[in-house]
Design a protein around this motif. Structure first.
Motif, short mmCIF file in Angstrom:
data_model
loop_
_atom_site.label_atom_id
_atom_site.label_comp_id
_atom_site.label_asym_id
_atom_site.label_seq_id
_atom_site.Cartn_x
_atom_site.Cartn_y
_atom_site.Cartn_z
N ALA A 7 80.81 26.01 -14.53
CA ALA A 7 79.92 24.99 -14.70
C ALA A 7 78.36 25.34 -14.88
O ALA A 7 78.02 26.54 -14.82
N ASN A 8 77.48 24.34 -15.09
CA ASN A 8 76.21 24.44 -14.63
C ASN A 8 75.43 23.56 -13.40
O ASN A 8 76.74 23.00 -12.99
N THR A 9 74.35 23.91 -13.22
CA THR A 9 74.09 22.95 -11.89
C THR A 9 74.11 21.51 -11.82
O THR A 9 73.95 21.03 -10.94
N GLY A 21 79.53 20.40 -20.13
CA GLY A 21 78.64 21.07 -21.09
C GLY A 21 79.44 21.62 -22.33
O GLY A 21 80.76 21.27 -22.48
N GLY A 22 79.24 22.81 -22.71
CA GLY A 22 80.09 23.56 -23.79
C GLY A 22 81.14 24.46 -23.16
O GLY A 22 81.41 24.48 -22.06
N GLY A 23 81.68 25.25 -23.88
CA GLY A 23 82.56 26.50 -23.40
C GLY A 23 83.64 25.93 -22.67
O GLY A 23 84.27 24.98 -22.99
N VAL A 24 84.00 26.70 -21.62
CA VAL A 24 84.96 26.32 -20.67
C VAL A 24 85.08 25.06 -20.00
O VAL A 24 85.87 24.54 -19.72
N ASP A 25 83.53 24.68 -19.66
CA ASP A 25 83.39 23.43 -18.98
C ASP A 25 83.58 22.48 -19.59
O ASP A 25 84.52 21.37 -19.28
N GLY A 26 83.40 22.42 -21.08
CA GLY A 26 83.57 21.29 -21.93
C GLY A 26 85.10 21.13 -22.02
O GLY A 26 85.64 20.00 -22.13
N ILE A 40 83.18 33.90 -15.75
CA ILE A 40 82.21 32.89 -15.42
C ILE A 40 80.93 34.14 -16.00
O ILE A 40 80.67 35.10 -15.60
N SER A 41 79.84 33.24 -16.40
CA SER A 41 78.72 33.82 -16.87
C SER A 41 78.49 34.56 -18.07
O SER A 41 77.53 35.01 -18.56
N THR A 42 79.70 34.83 -18.66
CA THR A 42 79.81 35.91 -19.76
C THR A 42 79.73 35.15 -21.20
O THR A 42 79.77 35.81 -22.18
N1 AR6 Z 1 89.74 28.98 -21.28
C1 AR6 Z 1 89.21 30.42 -20.48
N2 AR6 Z 1 88.35 30.73 -21.09
C2 AR6 Z 1 87.43 29.88 -21.83
C3 AR6 Z 1 87.90 28.85 -22.33
C4 AR6 Z 1 89.22 28.23 -22.00
N3 AR6 Z 1 89.55 27.06 -22.72
N4 AR6 Z 1 87.01 28.39 -23.22
C5 AR6 Z 1 85.71 29.22 -23.38
N5 AR6 Z 1 86.28 30.28 -22.44
P1 AR6 Z 1 81.14 29.72 -21.13
P2 AR6 Z 1 79.12 30.49 -19.10
C6 AR6 Z 1 85.52 31.49 -22.18
O1 AR6 Z 1 80.28 29.94 -21.93
O2 AR6 Z 1 78.62 31.58 -19.74
C7 AR6 Z 1 78.62 25.66 -20.57
O3 AR6 Z 1 77.99 24.93 -21.35
C8 AR6 Z 1 84.49 32.02 -22.90
O4 AR6 Z 1 84.95 32.71 -24.22
O5 AR6 Z 1 82.11 28.91 -20.87
O6 AR6 Z 1 79.46 30.69 -17.47
C9 AR6 Z 1 78.22 25.18 -19.03
O7 AR6 Z 1 78.04 23.76 -18.94
C10 AR6 Z 1 83.58 33.21 -21.84
O8 AR6 Z 1 84.58 34.32 -21.93
O9 AR6 Z 1 80.52 29.81 -19.50
C11 AR6 Z 1 77.11 25.72 -18.53
O10 AR6 Z 1 75.78 25.28 -19.29
C12 AR6 Z 1 83.89 32.30 -20.62
O11 AR6 Z 1 85.03 31.29 -20.75
C13 AR6 Z 1 77.33 27.11 -19.32
O12 AR6 Z 1 78.25 26.96 -20.49
C14 AR6 Z 1 82.71 31.92 -20.08
O13 AR6 Z 1 81.84 31.12 -21.19
C15 AR6 Z 1 77.87 28.38 -18.51
O14 AR6 Z 1 78.14 29.40 -19.40
#
Ligand code: AR6
Length: 169
Positions: free
Chosen positions: A23-25, A30-35, A116-118
């Motif tokens: 997540a974010n704080t 947000g985007g990515g896995v959080d979204g 997480i974080s990558t």
């Molecule tokens: N299942 C598993 N992994 C996933 C999925 C999924 N459905 N979708 C993406 N990933 P990130 P962060 C991977 O950017 O770096 C958000 O906006 C992705 O390919 O999701 O911790 C939050 O709100 C990558 O390998 O998380 C925060 O603002 C990994 O999950 C920020 O992004 C983490 O990528 C957090 O950034």
């Protein structure tokens, strides 16, 4: 260690007691896995997260899983990578450790983590995988509650990195 596995997949589809959200704080999505987690869980998850009024980096909060197959979601903001000299390693380890503690306190036996974080937060993959695997491994050694941890990687490059670290154990 066979209680820790890395697999490729979508964490929103994994049947475990708890999935962890990168997540974010704000904890408000947000985007990515959080979204992906918020979309799959539905608006109940957003409403539950509003009640926390945010979460500091490296700490963790737990909610129900709503429409997800997982019973719980553990939300943790990982560190944003700067240059490695701003406590990033320790903060990332804290995210894993505090998520596992919360899982234990809620009697979760099976847990799935994303990398997480990558993603958006740009933590170098190999370094993150090493911290994640050693932190989870050390926690599992002392845990009577947690039976299995899966690291669910979205892409093959991420998977290979976590698998290499697990093989080194
Ligand atoms: N299942 C598993 N992994 C996933 C999925 C999924 N459905 N979708 C993406 N990933 P990130 P962060 C991977 O950017 O770096 C958000 O906006 C992705 O390919 O999701 O911790 C939050 O709100 C990558 O390998 O998380 C925060 O603002 C990994 O999950 C920020 O992004 C983490 O990528 C957090 O950034």
């Amino acid at each position: 260690m066979n209680r820790l596995k890395a697999i490729q997949g979508d964490i929103t589809k994994v049947h475990v007691d708890a999935i962890v959200n990168a997540a974010n704080t704000t904890l408000l999505g947000g985007g990515g896995v959080d979204g992906a987690i918020h979309r799959a869980a539905g608006s109940g998850l957003y409403a539950a997260c509003l009640k926390f009024h945010g979460c500091p980096t490296g700490e963790a909060r737990i909610t129900h899983g709503f429409r997800l197959p997982a019973e719980y979601v553990i939300h943790t903001p990982g560190p944003i990578w700067r240059d490695g000299n701003h406590g990033e390693d320790e903060l990332l380890a804290n995210s894993y450790r505090n998520s596992l503690k919360l899982a234990e306190e809620n009697n979760c036996h099976t847990i799935a983590f994303p990398s997480i974080s990558t993603g958006v937060y740009a933590f170098p993959l190999e370094r993150a995988a090493h911290i994640a695997v050693t932190t989870i491994h050390n926690f599992l050694r002392d845990s009577q509650v947690i039976d299995e941890v899966k690291i669910v990687c979205f892409d093959p490059v991420t998977l290979a990195s976590y698998q290499r670290e697990i093989e080194k154990l």
